[in-house]
Design a protein around this motif. Structure first.
Motif, PDB file in Angstrom:
ATOM      1  N   GLN A 191      29.143  16.120  -8.956  1.00 19.67           N
ATOM      2  CA  GLN A 191      30.212  15.523  -8.164  1.00 19.67           C
ATOM      3  C   GLN A 191      31.574  15.910  -8.728  1.00 19.67           C
ATOM      4  O   GLN A 191      31.717  16.198  -9.923  1.00 19.67           O
ATOM      5  CB  GLN A 191      30.075  14.004  -8.167  1.00 19.67           C
ATOM      6  CG  GLN A 191      28.940  13.492  -7.282  1.00 19.67           C
ATOM      7  CD  GLN A 191      29.009  11.991  -7.073  1.00 19.67           C
ATOM      8  OE1 GLN A 191      29.437  11.258  -7.972  1.00 19.67           O
ATOM      9  NE2 GLN A 191      28.575  11.530  -5.923  1.00 19.67           N
ATOM     10  N   ALA A 192      32.556  15.906  -7.864  1.00 21.68           N
ATOM     11  CA  ALA A 192      33.928  16.179  -8.298  1.00 21.68           C
ATOM     12  C   ALA A 192      34.313  15.219  -9.424  1.00 21.68           C
ATOM     13  O   ALA A 192      33.989  14.031  -9.373  1.00 21.68           O
ATOM     14  CB  ALA A 192      34.886  16.039  -7.129  1.00 21.68           C
ATOM     15  N   LYS A 216      36.316  20.455  -9.690  1.00 20.02           N
ATOM     16  CA  LYS A 216      36.866  20.276  -8.355  1.00 20.02           C
ATOM     17  C   LYS A 216      35.972  21.001  -7.347  1.00 20.02           C
ATOM     18  O   LYS A 216      35.247  21.928  -7.709  1.00 20.02           O
ATOM     19  CB  LYS A 216      38.285  20.845  -8.290  1.00 20.02           C
ATOM     20  CG  LYS A 216      39.235  20.291  -9.331  1.00 20.02           C
ATOM     21  CD  LYS A 216      40.583  20.992  -9.255  1.00 20.02           C
ATOM     22  CE  LYS A 216      41.549  20.465 -10.305  1.00 20.02           C
ATOM     23  NZ  LYS A 216      42.865  21.162 -10.239  1.00 20.02           N
ATOM     24  N   THR A 217      36.085  20.612  -6.100  1.00 16.71           N
ATOM     25  CA  THR A 217      35.264  21.275  -5.085  1.00 16.71           C
ATOM     26  C   THR A 217      35.563  22.768  -5.023  1.00 16.71           C
ATOM     27  O   THR A 217      34.674  23.578  -4.742  1.00 16.71           O
ATOM     28  CB  THR A 217      35.477  20.635  -3.712  1.00 16.71           C
ATOM     29  OG1 THR A 217      36.876  20.661  -3.385  1.00 16.71           O
ATOM     30  CG2 THR A 217      34.993  19.187  -3.701  1.00 16.71           C
ATOM     31  N   GLU A 218      36.793  23.129  -5.310  1.00 15.65           N
ATOM     32  CA  GLU A 218      37.152  24.548  -5.262  1.00 15.65           C
ATOM     33  C   GLU A 218      36.581  25.354  -6.427  1.00 15.65           C
ATOM     34  O   GLU A 218      36.727  26.569  -6.475  1.00 15.65           O
ATOM     35  CB  GLU A 218      38.676  24.726  -5.197  1.00 15.65           C
ATOM     36  CG  GLU A 218      39.462  23.993  -6.258  1.00 15.65           C
ATOM     37  CD  GLU A 218      39.993  22.657  -5.755  1.00 15.65           C
ATOM     38  OE1 GLU A 218      39.251  21.908  -5.071  1.00 15.65           O
ATOM     39  OE2 GLU A 218      41.169  22.346  -6.074  1.00 15.65           O
ATOM     40  N   SER A 245      30.434  18.735  -5.346  1.00 22.63           N
ATOM     41  CA  SER A 245      30.519  17.962  -4.099  1.00 22.63           C
ATOM     42  C   SER A 245      31.647  16.944  -4.180  1.00 22.63           C
ATOM     43  O   SER A 245      32.003  16.464  -5.257  1.00 22.63           O
ATOM     44  CB  SER A 245      29.196  17.253  -3.835  1.00 22.63           C
ATOM     45  OG  SER A 245      28.930  16.310  -4.854  1.00 22.63           O
ATOM     46  N   SER A 246      32.180  16.609  -3.016  1.00 23.61           N
ATOM     47  CA  SER A 246      33.307  15.654  -2.976  1.00 23.61           C
ATOM     48  C   SER A 246      32.809  14.221  -2.908  1.00 23.61           C
ATOM     49  O   SER A 246      31.654  13.946  -2.706  1.00 23.61           O
ATOM     50  CB  SER A 246      34.188  15.954  -1.766  1.00 23.61           C
ATOM     51  OG  SER A 246      33.432  15.880  -0.590  1.00 23.61           O
TER      52      SER A 246
END
Length: 123
Positions: free
Chosen positions: A13-14, A87-89, A122-123
């Motif tokens: 997770q983020a 981060k998701t990026e 994942s966010s």
């Protein structure tokens, strides 16, 4: 020559953390500068971090500075990438690479590559 095998990728997770490892074969690991690169879907491969053969100099992409840490253990023929505050990026396939001559952020300077390990945030 050197063969490289990455491990440690996965789904997180983020805000979480992962630690990637890259195990190198051969007895001359300490002769190589090592780097981490990543490639997200539909994007070009980009530099993440690099470490000199002696481990005394480090180099990071601005996008990961302060969050990621590259390190190496020449006795274990392994280079690591500790990734915090993900981060998701940051989602991408992460590759380690070895260079006998250059310590840089240019992928063309690295002659040996692993097969990559997927990191999904994942966010």
């Amino acid at each position: 020559q050197v063969q490289l095998v990455e491990s440690g990728g996965g789904l997180v997770q983020a805000g979480g953390s992962l630690r990637l490892s890259c195990a190198a074969s051969g007895r001359t690991f300490s002769s190589y500068h090592m780097g981490w690169f990543r490639q997200a879907p539909g994007k070009e491969r980009e530099f993440v971090a690099a470490i000199r053969r002696s481990g005394d100099r480090l180099y990071y992409a601005d996008s990961v500075k302060g969050r990621f840490t590259i390190s190496r253990d020449n006795a274990k023929n392994t280079v690591y990438l500790q990734m915090n505050s993900l981060k998701t990026e940051d989602t991408a396939v992460y590759y380690c690479a070895a260079s006998i001559a250059y310590w840089s952020g240019r992928s063309g300077d690295y002659g040996y590559w692993g097969q990559g390990t997927q990191v999904t945030v994942s966010s």
